[in-house]
Structures are given as C-alpha cells and as structure tokens.
Design an enzyme around this catalytic site. Structure first.
Site, PDB file in Angstrom:
ATOM      1  N   ASP A  34       1.073  -1.077  -0.245  1.00  0.00           N
ATOM      2  CA  ASP A  34       0.080  -0.032   0.030  1.00  0.00           C
ATOM      3  C   ASP A  34       0.664   1.505  -0.190  1.00  0.00           C
ATOM      4  OD1 ASP A  34       1.131   0.264   2.330  1.00  0.00           O
ATOM      5  OD2 ASP A  34      -0.759   0.397   3.616  1.00  0.00           O
ATOM      6  N   MET A  35       2.241   0.617  -0.587  1.00  0.00           N
ATOM      7  CA  MET A  35       3.181   2.153  -0.009  1.00  0.00           C
ATOM      8  C   MET A  35       3.491   3.016   1.161  1.00  0.00           C
ATOM      9  SD  MET A  35       4.417   1.271  -3.039  1.00  0.00           S
ATOM     10  CE  MET A  35       4.671   3.365  -3.686  1.00  0.00           C
ATOM     11  N   GLU A  36       3.349   2.249   1.771  1.00  0.00           N
ATOM     12  CA  GLU A  36       3.787   2.960   3.423  1.00  0.00           C
ATOM     13  C   GLU A  36       5.315   2.382   3.302  1.00  0.00           C
ATOM     14  OE1 GLU A  36       1.840   0.836   7.039  1.00  0.00           O
ATOM     15  OE2 GLU A  36       0.102   2.103   6.396  1.00  0.00           O
ATOM     16  N   HIS A 127      16.991  28.213   0.118  1.00  0.00           N
ATOM     17  CA  HIS A 127      16.249  29.390  -0.719  1.00  0.00           C
ATOM     18  C   HIS A 127      16.158  30.742   0.643  1.00  0.00           C
ATOM     19  CE1 HIS A 127      13.545  30.893  -3.347  1.00  0.00           C
ATOM     20  NE2 HIS A 127      12.805  31.133  -2.377  1.00  0.00           N
ATOM     21  N   LYS A 190      12.211  41.334 -13.435  1.00  0.00           N
ATOM     22  CA  LYS A 190      11.282  40.646 -13.960  1.00  0.00           C
ATOM     23  C   LYS A 190      10.222  40.711 -13.371  1.00  0.00           C
ATOM     24  CE  LYS A 190      11.465  36.322 -11.301  1.00  0.00           C
ATOM     25  NZ  LYS A 190      12.046  35.696 -11.015  1.00  0.00           N
ATOM     26  N   ARG A 192       6.457  39.084 -12.754  1.00  0.00           N
ATOM     27  CA  ARG A 192       5.903  37.708 -12.749  1.00  0.00           C
ATOM     28  C   ARG A 192       4.533  37.876 -13.158  1.00  0.00           C
ATOM     29  NH1 ARG A 192       7.995  32.689 -12.123  1.00  0.00           N
ATOM     30  NH2 ARG A 192       9.403  32.910 -10.876  1.00  0.00           N
ATOM     31  N   ASP A 220      13.804  25.216 -11.493  1.00  0.00           N
ATOM     32  CA  ASP A 220      12.482  24.957 -11.151  1.00  0.00           C
ATOM     33  C   ASP A 220      12.121  24.077 -13.294  1.00  0.00           C
ATOM     34  OD1 ASP A 220      10.209  23.513 -11.092  1.00  0.00           O
ATOM     35  OD2 ASP A 220       9.445  24.054  -9.420  1.00  0.00           O
ATOM     36  N   SER A 221      11.645  25.504 -13.663  1.00  0.00           N
ATOM     37  CA  SER A 221      10.764  25.175 -14.544  1.00  0.00           C
ATOM     38  C   SER A 221      11.822  25.530 -15.789  1.00  0.00           C
ATOM     39  CB  SER A 221       9.108  25.896 -14.875  1.00  0.00           C
ATOM     40  OG  SER A 221       9.584  27.233 -14.789  1.00  0.00           O
ATOM     41  N   GLY A 223      11.855  28.388 -16.636  1.00  0.00           N
ATOM     42  CA  GLY A 223      11.455  29.788 -17.731  1.00  0.00           C
ATOM     43  C   GLY A 223      12.363  31.266 -16.768  1.00  0.00           C
TER      44      GLY A 223
END
EC number: 2.7.6.1
Length: 310
Positions: A34-36, A127, A190, A192, A220-221, A223
């Site tokens: 069950d992915m535990e 971060h 920038k 957004r 991350d993306s 962009g």
C-alpha cells in the site's frame, strides 16, 4: 560515526561515503504493497554518531517520510546523536505566508524533523537563510559557491565575466559570488504575470560584450533562466551560462533548457539527476560530495565547519 542513506540520492550518499572512507550502514528502506514506508537498520548503531543523508526532492513527500522514519528508527535504536543531512531541503520556498489562510510549510517540515528525533541538521543553500531559525536544534547551512567559484576560475577569463542575478530577490547571493571572483554584477528585472510564468523586462547593468553567469539557488521550470538568457543576449552578451545549486528541473524544464540560448547550465548533484539531465548536451553536474563529506567529518570530530563557508 555511521552513515545512513535513504533512496532520494543514493549516488551522492555513496560518493560522500567514499570521500570519508566510511561505508554506508546496511539499511533496508522499502515500500509495503500500500506504499507505506518500512525501514530496518541492519547494523548496531547504539551509542553511535549517525548521519542520515536524504534530500527531500521529488517525490518530496515520499522522501520526507523516509527521512522521518529513518530518524525515528535510529532514535529507537539508541543512536547517541542523529544528524539529518539534507542537501536539498524541500518545501523551502514555502517560508512565509504569501496570502491569507496559507501555511508556512518550511516551518512545519522543520518541526517534523525535530520531533522525529534529529539532534542537528546539515543542509545546503537554503532558499532563505532565515529557515535556519525555524529549527530549535543546531543547523548548518553550507554554500555551494566555493565549489562553483573553483569551476568558474578554471573555465573562464575573469576579465570578461559578468555575474547576473535572475531577479531582485537573488541579488545578495549573486553579489557574494561576484565578490569572490572580483566580477561586476548585473540584475534582471523580472515581472511575473501569473504563477509558473515569468517575463523579463529589462537589464540593470551593462552586459555588452561580456560573458554572463546567472546565479541562483533553484532552477525549477527553467522559464526564468531561459528568458533571462534571451534578454542578456539581446543586450549584447556574448554568451550566457547558469550556475544553480539545486536542479529541480520539473516538467519540461530539461527540454526548455536544451532548446534555449544558454551555453551551459551547471548544477550540483544535491538532487539525483534524471536520465534526461544526464544526456542533455548543455547541462553539467558539479559534485558537492567532498564539501558535505568534509562537513560531516568535522561535525563528527567536533571541529569547526566555519572555514567551509570561505
């Protein structure tokens, strides 16, 4: 000293173990049907100084649960001290309330790690530096910049180099690296328009005829990086490189970067590289295993780690 690794970045854990000349502790981390998550420490760790190496990268929730359950298993096995070594601290971008009725998930994760039984935390390029204050246990936030500076000095003519922050929020980080290599600093302004999309507006600083290095903690993306590269080249930059600590590279980020005007994106191995990242022609990995290994060794021997910040 004992080194224990979860499944998030086995390659990095093995490289750290090789640097320290200390094998990884035998440990089973697997899933039930069950992915535990199930953990079994297969060596005696009673009275040992144990370091759990586990980034909380994608899949973030699974890897976080592995870290918590590993920590609990070690605490119940009478380890003397448990240090959570988290090269990439997931949920770090949720470090404040951007709107009403929203969580501060970075603080919640810090509470979970502490309550699970960790005695101290070793991480890299948070971060936001104030996340250290979310923990009520000793926390060391290492920086990848010394590793990046060595690489930059080996590969570039410093007289033609410009360090660029991809946004106003990253100026302190970019200024720190620029100071180390005695290079000028530029900033990408920038705007957004909506979450997940970014639009480059203008460049603060003269980049004409310069080789530009974009510096940030997370890609991350992709962009923001790609738009910044386009804007810098439009202003006369001869080439644009990216030096980013954590290569999250979600969704179509790798394809976006390989098709972009970035000459090269350099990331560390704080997050285990996917096959797409490994075969990309303009993405290169820098190993942080010696840096983290040195910090672990000094922590275990009760020596200062402050020189690693230089």
């Amino acid at each position: 000293m004992k080194l224990v690794a979860g499944n998030s970045n086995r390659a990095l854990a093995e490289a750290i173990a090789a640097y320290l000349n200390s094998p990884l502790t035998r440990c089973q981390v697997r899933r039930f049907a069950d992915m535990e998550v199930f953990v079994e420490i297969q060596e005696n760790v009673r009275g040992e100084d144990v370091f759990v190496i586990q980034s909380t990268s994608f899949p973030a929730n699974d890897n976080l649960m592995e870290l918590l359950i590993l920590t609990d298993a070690l605490r119940r096995s009478s380890a003397k001290r448990i240090t959570a070594v988290i090269p990439y601290y997931g949920y770090a971008r949720q470090d404040r309330k951007p709107a009403a009725r929203t969580p501060i998930s970075a603080k919640l994760v810090a509470n979970l790690i502490t309550r699970a039984g960790a005695d101290r935390v070793l991480t890299m390029d948070l971060h936001a530096g104030q996340i250290q204050g979310f923990f009520d246990i000793p926390t060391d936030n290492l920086y990848a910049s010394p590793v990046m500076v060595r690489d930059i000095k080996e590969r570039f003519d410093l007289s033609k180099l410009m360090v660029v922050s991809p946004d106003v929020g990253g100026v302190v980080r970019a200024r720190g690296l620029a100071k180390r290599i005695d290079a000028p600093l530029a900033i990408v302004d920038k705007r957004r328009e909506r979450p997940g999309e970014s639009e480059v507006m203008n460049i603060i600083g003269d980049v004409d005829g310069m080789t530009c290095i974009l510096v940030d903690d997370i890609v991350d993306s992709g962009g923001t990086l790609c738009n910044a590269a386009d804007a810098l080249i439009a202003k006369g930059a001869t080439a644009v490189y990216g030096y980013i600590t954590h290569g999250v590279l979600s969704g179509g980020a790798v394809a976006r970067i390989t098709a972009s005007r970035l000459s090269e994106l350099v990331i560390t191995d704080s997050i285990q590289a996917t096959e797409a990242v490994r075969v990309a022609h303009n993405i290169r990995l820098l190993s942080i295993a010696p840096l983290i290994g040195e910090a672990i060794g000094r922590t275990a021997s009760e020596e200062s780690v402050s020189s690693l910040f230089d």
